[in-house]
Write an enzyme that holds these catalytic residues in place. Structure first.
Site, mmCIF file in Angstrom:
data_model
loop_
_atom_site.group_PDB
_atom_site.id
_atom_site.type_symbol
_atom_site.label_atom_id
_atom_site.label_comp_id
_atom_site.label_asym_id
_atom_site.label_seq_id
_atom_site.Cartn_x
_atom_site.Cartn_y
_atom_site.Cartn_z
ATOM 1 N N GLY A 97 0.892 -1.291 -0.099
ATOM 2 C CA GLY A 97 0.036 -0.254 -0.020
ATOM 3 C C GLY A 97 0.854 1.108 -0.054
ATOM 4 O O GLY A 97 2.152 1.103 -0.067
ATOM 5 N N HIS A 98 0.357 2.302 -0.070
ATOM 6 C CA HIS A 98 0.976 3.736 -0.030
ATOM 7 C C HIS A 98 1.211 4.176 1.464
ATOM 8 O O HIS A 98 1.432 5.437 1.493
ATOM 9 C CB HIS A 98 0.418 4.493 -1.005
ATOM 10 C CG HIS A 98 0.544 4.078 -2.737
ATOM 11 N ND1 HIS A 98 0.038 4.873 -3.423
ATOM 12 C CD2 HIS A 98 1.014 3.068 -3.049
ATOM 13 C CE1 HIS A 98 0.245 4.125 -4.545
ATOM 14 N NE2 HIS A 98 0.761 2.987 -4.247
#
Ligand SMILES: *[C@@H]1O[C@H](CO)[C@@H](O)[C@H](O)[C@H]1NC(C)=O
Ligand SMILES: *[C@@H]1O[C@H](CO)[C@@H](O)[C@H](O)[C@H]1NC(C)=O
Ligand SMILES: *[C@@H]1O[C@H](CO)[C@@H](O)[C@H](O)[C@H]1NC(C)=O
Ligand SMILES: *[C@@H]1O[C@H](CO)[C@@H](O)[C@H](O)[C@H]1NC(C)=O
Ligand SMILES: *[C@@H]1O[C@H](CO)[C@@H](O)[C@H](O)[C@H]1NC(C)=O
Length: 392
Positions: free
Chosen positions: A240-241
């Site tokens: 994910g970011h």
């Protein structure tokens, strides 16, 4: 910052007492009694709406049951206000239509709108987003994409034990809500799936996110404008970011983000750890009183980052600087490994430098060596162990 924790825990206690100690009998509504079928093929949207209407007009607290099995649902709007509190207990799986175009341009799949005193618990949400991602990657004239479960204007909300998989767009959205607890929520989608934020919080006050596992293609948690008193703990993020405050400052008129805590978090293989991000454009917004504490980074590309130079496709911002004023951000006890040589990046606005940044007990290594840091337009203090050395 302890104040935020105690205010939010107080709110939780109130919600819990409110939900559990009500003496009046509960009315029960089983979606199968309204014609829903757990075969994954029959369109159960109509039966779910009928069950909702009965529950919502019940003068007593109401519980809606979704038993085991797969229930096919199109875009569905559970609208309030309702007469009493509502609990939705999901044992089975809600599935979206195979053809991503069925959710069309509604922007949502499952929507709760103007419902106060709501509990949603358990179950799987399978949005079958892969076709939509392919359209985004290779196709033309794709619809806007549906967020899997959205809460709009909900006060006193508990969401627990839900697993969202393969959302078209964001998995869980909290928009214009007050007093919210998200507990043991899981959001799962491939690392390469576009814009599949795990939990998106916007225009909301008093949100607590605890024990959530977020493995997705965009931000694990994204925090948008007008979010106040957000407490996040015991989360796992990656792929994910990362946890991202922003992007902020795209608009001139913004209300700011204040009082956010992220504590006891583990980031594994994510693009970012804790990030604050703003457009390089004029804005009246701000970010203040933020605490990132007790965090483990495992092979994270940008473990600590402030990026105030966001300007995608170099459109609408070249030559401009961010108006977002960032102040009072504390990073305390952040340990682990960076996947890139630069573990700490502070790229603050030249017109409004970051102020009151505190760093204490940081140890981030890259390939078993000390990582590096860069600092632009930033002021603050350091204390304790600092690896890498911080260029404040
Ligand atoms: C942020 O927290 C402080 C201290 O608890 C509180 O006084 C302030 O009202 C909070 N800000 C907002 C916007 O709620
Ligand atoms: C709901 O109805 C289904 C089918 O009749 C049944 O199997 C299930 O046990 C019911 N669930 C509850 C909680 O009543
Ligand atoms: C930083 O962490 C590394 C890896 O865990 C460890 O070997 C090193 O001693 C730590 N440095 C400090 C100053 O604590
Ligand atoms: C990392 O460094 C430590 C101490 O300097 C050493 O004991 C360890 O073997 C190294 N690990 C790797 C993977 O190189
Ligand atoms: C500096 O860090 C130590 C522990 O490492 C802590 O006891 C002390 O309160 C800190 N000082 C400040 C000014 O934060």
């Amino acid at each position: 910052m302890a104040a935020i924790v105690s205010i939010n825990l107080y709110i939780l206690l109130c919600i819990t007492l409110f939900v559990s100690s009500h003496a009046t009998p509960t009315s029960k509504y089983n979606v199968t009694a309204f014609g829903a079928k757990p075969d994954g093929k029959f369109d159960s949207t109509g039966p779910f709406i009928k069950a909702w209407q009965s529950a919502c007009t019940s003068p007593n607290p109401a519980t809606i049951y979704v038993p085991k099995g797969r229930f096919l649902l199109n875009a569905i709007n559970f609208r309030g206000p309702c007469k009493s509190q509502i609990t939705v207990l999901i044992a089975g799986t809600l599935v979206a239509p195979q053809d991503y175009r069925a959710l069309g341009n509604s922007g949502f799949w499952i929507l709760f709108n103007h419902v106060d005193n709501l509990v949603v618990s358990g179950g799987y949400l399978d949005a079958k987003g892969a076709g939509f991602w392919d359209c985004r990657r290779y196709g033309k004239s794709c619809p806007v994409g549906a967020r899997s479960i959205t809460f709009n204007s909900v006060n006193n909300l508990v969401v627990s034990g839900i697993t969202s998989i393969n959302s078209q767009h964001s998995h869980v959205v909290i928009n214009t809500c007050n007093n919210v607890l998200l507990k043991n929520v899981r959001a799962i989608a491939p690392a390469k799936s576009p814009n599949t934020d795990g939990i998106h919080v916007e225009r909301s006050n008093g949100v607590t996110i605890i024990g959530c596992t977020l493995q997705t293609g965009d931000d694990c948690i994204s925090i948008a404008d007008a979010t106040f008193n957000l407490f996040i703990s015991h989360i796992k993020c990656g792929p994910g970011h990362g946890v991202s405050i922003g992007s902020l400052g795209k608009e001139m008129e913004e209300k700011g983000v204040e009082n956010v805590t992220v504590t006891n978090a583990i980031f594994t293989g994510s693009d970012n750890g804790v990030r604050i991000k703003s457009w390089a454009r004029p804005s009246k917004g701000f970010v203040r009183n933020i605490l990132f504490q007790n965090i483990i980074m495992n092979n994270v590309e940008n473990p600590i980052i402030i990026d105030q130079n966001y300007c995608p496709h170099k459109l609408g911002c070249p030559g401009q600087t961010s108006g977002i004023k960032i102040s009072g951000v504390t990073y305390n006890n952040i340990q682990g490994t960076s996947a890139t040589p630069e573990a700490i990046t502070f790229d603050c606005s030249p017109s409004y430098p970051c102020e009151g940044i505190k760093l204490q007990d940081i140890n981030l290594t890259y390939n078993n060596e000390t990582a590096t840091s860069t600092c632009k337009n930033i002021g603050g203090t350091i204390n304790g162990t600092l690896v890498p050395e911080i260029c404040l």
